[in-house]
Design a protein around this motif. Structure first.
Motif, PDB file in Angstrom:
ATOM      1  N   THR A 109     -11.506  16.095  -2.681  1.00 54.16           N
ATOM      2  CA  THR A 109     -10.682  14.884  -2.606  1.00 54.16           C
ATOM      3  C   THR A 109      -9.197  15.226  -2.613  1.00 54.16           C
ATOM      4  N   ILE A 110      -8.422  14.281  -2.102  1.00 59.61           N
ATOM      5  CA  ILE A 110      -6.966  14.430  -2.007  1.00 59.61           C
ATOM      6  C   ILE A 110      -6.372  14.166  -3.393  1.00 59.61           C
ATOM      7  N   THR A 111      -5.570  15.101  -3.878  1.00 63.24           N
ATOM      8  CA  THR A 111      -5.129  15.053  -5.270  1.00 63.24           C
ATOM      9  C   THR A 111      -3.813  14.321  -5.528  1.00 63.24           C
ATOM     10  N   GLY A 112      -3.066  13.959  -4.506  1.00 60.20           N
ATOM     11  CA  GLY A 112      -1.809  13.251  -4.792  1.00 60.20           C
ATOM     12  C   GLY A 112      -0.583  14.137  -4.641  1.00 60.20           C
ATOM     13  N   ARG A 113      -0.746  15.251  -3.922  1.00 58.96           N
ATOM     14  CA  ARG A 113       0.380  16.126  -3.578  1.00 58.96           C
ATOM     15  C   ARG A 113       0.258  16.427  -2.093  1.00 58.96           C
ATOM     16  N   TYR A 114       1.343  16.197  -1.363  1.00 57.79           N
ATOM     17  CA  TYR A 114       1.307  16.355   0.086  1.00 57.79           C
ATOM     18  C   TYR A 114       2.590  17.037   0.559  1.00 57.79           C
ATOM     19  N   ILE A 115       2.482  17.804   1.642  1.00 56.64           N
ATOM     20  CA  ILE A 115       3.667  18.220   2.408  1.00 56.64           C
ATOM     21  C   ILE A 115       3.424  17.673   3.813  1.00 56.64           C
ATOM     22  N   LEU A 120       4.736  13.256  -3.972  1.00 54.88           N
ATOM     23  CA  LEU A 120       4.013  13.452  -5.235  1.00 54.88           C
ATOM     24  C   LEU A 120       3.683  12.098  -5.843  1.00 54.88           C
ATOM     25  N   LEU A 121       2.413  11.850  -6.081  1.00 57.41           N
ATOM     26  CA  LEU A 121       2.004  10.590  -6.695  1.00 57.41           C
ATOM     27  C   LEU A 121       2.029  10.761  -8.222  1.00 57.41           C
ATOM     28  N   PRO A 122       2.858   9.973  -8.907  1.00 54.91           N
ATOM     29  CA  PRO A 122       3.040  10.186 -10.345  1.00 54.91           C
ATOM     30  C   PRO A 122       1.837   9.834 -11.208  1.00 54.91           C
ATOM     31  N   ASP A 123       0.807   9.232 -10.609  1.00 55.44           N
ATOM     32  CA  ASP A 123      -0.432   8.989 -11.361  1.00 55.44           C
ATOM     33  C   ASP A 123      -1.145  10.293 -11.683  1.00 55.44           C
ATOM     34  N   VAL A 124      -0.881  11.311 -10.879  1.00 54.48           N
ATOM     35  CA  VAL A 124      -1.631  12.558 -11.021  1.00 54.48           C
ATOM     36  C   VAL A 124      -0.747  13.627 -11.656  1.00 54.48           C
ATOM     37  N   LEU A 125      -1.232  14.227 -12.734  1.00 50.63           N
ATOM     38  CA  LEU A 125      -0.546  15.390 -13.310  1.00 50.63           C
ATOM     39  C   LEU A 125      -1.400  16.614 -13.051  1.00 50.63           C
ATOM     40  N   MET A 128     -13.571   7.103  -5.016  1.00 53.15           N
ATOM     41  CA  MET A 128     -12.304   6.654  -5.617  1.00 53.15           C
ATOM     42  C   MET A 128     -11.090   7.288  -4.957  1.00 53.15           C
ATOM     43  N   TYR A 129     -11.301   8.223  -4.028  1.00 51.30           N
ATOM     44  CA  TYR A 129     -10.195   9.027  -3.501  1.00 51.30           C
ATOM     45  C   TYR A 129     -10.247   9.143  -1.984  1.00 51.30           C
ATOM     46  N   GLY A 130      -9.202   9.774  -1.417  1.00 51.03           N
ATOM     47  CA  GLY A 130      -9.257  10.226  -0.036  1.00 51.03           C
ATOM     48  C   GLY A 130     -10.086  11.513  -0.024  1.00 51.03           C
ATOM     49  N   VAL A 131     -10.924  11.684   1.015  1.00 45.34           N
ATOM     50  CA  VAL A 131     -11.823  12.840   1.057  1.00 45.34           C
ATOM     51  C   VAL A 131     -11.618  13.588   2.377  1.00 45.34           C
ATOM     52  N   ILE A 134      -1.953  -0.798   3.630  1.00 47.09           N
ATOM     53  CA  ILE A 134      -1.564   0.201   4.640  1.00 47.09           C
ATOM     54  C   ILE A 134      -1.761   1.566   4.002  1.00 47.09           C
ATOM     55  N   GLN A 135      -2.746   2.289   4.494  1.00 49.96           N
ATOM     56  CA  GLN A 135      -3.178   3.538   3.854  1.00 49.96           C
ATOM     57  C   GLN A 135      -2.479   4.735   4.482  1.00 49.96           C
ATOM     58  N   LEU A 136      -1.962   5.595   3.634  1.00 54.50           N
ATOM     59  CA  LEU A 136      -1.365   6.843   4.102  1.00 54.50           C
ATOM     60  C   LEU A 136      -2.413   7.685   4.823  1.00 54.50           C
ATOM     61  N   VAL A 166     -10.954  10.712   5.186  1.00 54.39           N
ATOM     62  CA  VAL A 166     -11.435   9.332   5.027  1.00 54.39           C
ATOM     63  C   VAL A 166     -10.935   8.802   3.690  1.00 54.39           C
ATOM     64  N   GLU A 167     -10.425   7.580   3.697  1.00 53.48           N
ATOM     65  CA  GLU A 167      -9.933   6.984   2.447  1.00 53.48           C
ATOM     66  C   GLU A 167     -11.067   6.254   1.742  1.00 53.48           C
ATOM     67  N   LYS A 168     -11.336   6.645   0.522  1.00 49.73           N
ATOM     68  CA  LYS A 168     -12.330   6.019  -0.363  1.00 49.73           C
ATOM     69  C   LYS A 168     -13.656   5.699   0.351  1.00 49.73           C
ATOM     70  N   PRO A 169     -14.333   6.738   0.855  1.00 46.59           N
ATOM     71  CA  PRO A 169     -15.619   6.498   1.530  1.00 46.59           C
ATOM     72  C   PRO A 169     -16.743   6.268   0.517  1.00 46.59           C
ATOM     73  N   GLY A 221       0.814  -1.217   0.000  1.00 51.83           N
ATOM     74  CA  GLY A 221       0.000   0.000   0.000  1.00 51.83           C
ATOM     75  C   GLY A 221       0.844   1.261   0.000  1.00 51.83           C
ATOM     76  N   LEU A 222       0.151   2.396  -0.277  1.00 50.67           N
ATOM     77  CA  LEU A 222       0.845   3.685  -0.379  1.00 50.67           C
ATOM     78  C   LEU A 222       1.523   4.070   0.950  1.00 50.67           C
ATOM     79  N   GLY A 223       0.830   3.812   2.061  1.00 50.11           N
ATOM     80  CA  GLY A 223       1.402   4.159   3.366  1.00 50.11           C
ATOM     81  C   GLY A 223       2.724   3.443   3.587  1.00 50.11           C
TER      82      GLY A 223
HETATM   83  C1  G1P Z   1      -4.180   7.528  -3.390  1.00 49.19           C
HETATM   84  C2  G1P Z   1      -4.581   8.055  -2.000  1.00 49.19           C
HETATM   85  C3  G1P Z   1      -5.894   8.817  -2.080  1.00 49.19           C
HETATM   86  C4  G1P Z   1      -5.772   9.925  -3.117  1.00 49.19           C
HETATM   87  C5  G1P Z   1      -5.335   9.345  -4.474  1.00 49.19           C
HETATM   88  C6  G1P Z   1      -5.047  10.462  -5.469  1.00 49.19           C
HETATM   89  O1  G1P Z   1      -5.092   6.537  -3.778  1.00 49.19           O
HETATM   90  O2  G1P Z   1      -4.680   6.959  -1.102  1.00 49.19           O
HETATM   91  O3  G1P Z   1      -6.217   9.361  -0.825  1.00 49.19           O
HETATM   92  O4  G1P Z   1      -6.997  10.612  -3.243  1.00 49.19           O
HETATM   93  O5  G1P Z   1      -4.142   8.573  -4.349  1.00 49.19           O
HETATM   94  O6  G1P Z   1      -4.814   9.927  -6.733  1.00 49.19           O
HETATM   95  P1  G1P Z   1      -4.790   5.513  -4.994  1.00 49.19           P
HETATM   96  O7  G1P Z   1      -5.166   6.246  -6.245  1.00 49.19           O
HETATM   97  O8  G1P Z   1      -3.331   5.189  -4.924  1.00 49.19           O
HETATM   98  O9  G1P Z   1      -5.666   4.339  -4.739  1.00 49.19           O
END
Ligand code: G1P
Length: 293
Positions: free
Chosen positions: A205-211, A130-135, A172-175, A231-233, A192-195, A110-112
């Motif tokens: 929703t959480i976009t994939g950029r964090y400090i 930075l999550l590379p899935d998101v631009l 689909m996201y963290g909210v 294991i969820q971040l 909340v993760e994926k409610p 998991g991401l965490g």
């Molecule tokens: C992860 C995070 C989620 C976030 C998302 C953004 O989920 O766990 O909180 O909203 O990235 O893309 P994943 O897409 O890896 O399942």
């Protein structure tokens, strides 16, 4: 806030949503126009002043490490053919020696867990993730906006980029839950993760950029599996929010979820339309495809 010098890029994911393209090639190397996804995200981090790039990789991802290294045979061939522009492009993208680190997430937990794998490389300082899935398409980038906003927040603040999505996509996201405004940011009251849509505290929703502050690592170490058995971040951030402030920033710019086929294809078109060398022709081709003239 202390200067943010280091960024983590989790690149261990299997990329099953893009099979068979990702059978032998990491999904992070899929190109958006002519730059791999990971390069776009590293560019965003560089633009925000990041000095050290930490990649959490996995098996069969070594090509990512090669991408951030020199390629002598290619360089020699380009010199021989007098391709100066291509050579300049390669050298402009090359990170300074000693500014990249690679560690492996040995199991896909998991991401965490991936973030926790970078703890020794980050040490005891706040860092970007930075999550590379998101631009995010924006002239100064999303992370730079966050670092800007962080300057007027408490030293121990954590900041997350958030955006509004339609209610039928929140699952689909963290909210996050929205509290009082603080400058351009706002206080986060809940995460909340994926409610399910009905349980979501908002449509932000959480976009994939964090400090994040380094105290997240101790919490990740103890974190048990959450949503999806991973294991969820987000769960560790909920624990950290008990002792440190968390802020959300509605960034400017458009995001593309390149973990999905539609997001990836749309990103290619959007980034293509921003490129003066190909935009006019691309526009014509799109019009033709859509049945226009
Ligand atoms: C992860 C995070 C989620 C976030 C998302 C953004 O989920 O766990 O909180 O909203 O990235 O893309 P994943 O897409 O890896 O399942």
């Amino acid at each position: 806030m202390t200067r943010i010098r280091k960024a983590i890029f989790p690149v261990a994911g299997l990329g099953t949503r893009f099979l068979p393209a990702t059978k032998a090639m990491p999904k992070e190397m899929l190109p958006v126009v002519d730059r791999p996804l990971i390069q776009h995200v590293v560019d965003e981090a560089r633009q925000a002043g990041i000095e050290h790039f930490i990649f959490v990789t996995g098996r069969s991802k070594s090509v990512i490490e090669d991408h951030f290294d020199r390629q002598f045979e290619l360089e020699a061939a380009l010199v021989e053919r007098g391709k100066k522009a291509d050579l300049a492009l390669l050298s402009q993208d090359l990170p300074e020696p000693g500014t990249t680190s690679f560690t492996r997430q040995q199991s896909p937990l998991g991401l965490g867990h991936a973030v926790w794998c970078a703890r020794e490389l980050v040490g005891n300082e706040p860092f970007a993730l930075l999550l590379p899935d998101v631009l995010v398409q924006h002239k100064s980038g999303c992370l730079a906006q966050m670092i800007d906003a962080a300057a007027s927040l408490d030293d121990n603040a954590n900041i997350i980029a958030v955006e509004e999505v339609p209610a039928d996509r929140v699952h689909m996201y963290g909210v996050v839950g929205v509290g009082a405004a603080k400058g351009k940011a706002f206080s986060i009251t809940k995460m909340v993760e994926k409610p399910k849509a009905a349980d979501a505290p908002s449509n932000l929703t959480i976009t994939g950029r964090y400090i994040l502050q380094p105290q997240i690592f101790d919490l990740l170490e103890k974190q048990t599996a959450g949503t999806g058995g991973e294991i969820q971040l987000t769960d560790a951030m909920v624990a950290l929010a008990r002792t440190q402030p968390f802020y959300g920033l509605k960034f400017e710019g458009r995001s593309f979820d390149c973990g999905s086929k539609i997001g990836f294809l749309t990103a290619n078109i959007a980034y293509g339309l921003e490129r003066p060398d190909i935009a006019p022709e691309l526009r014509r081709e799109i019009t033709r495809l859509l049945g226009g003239k």
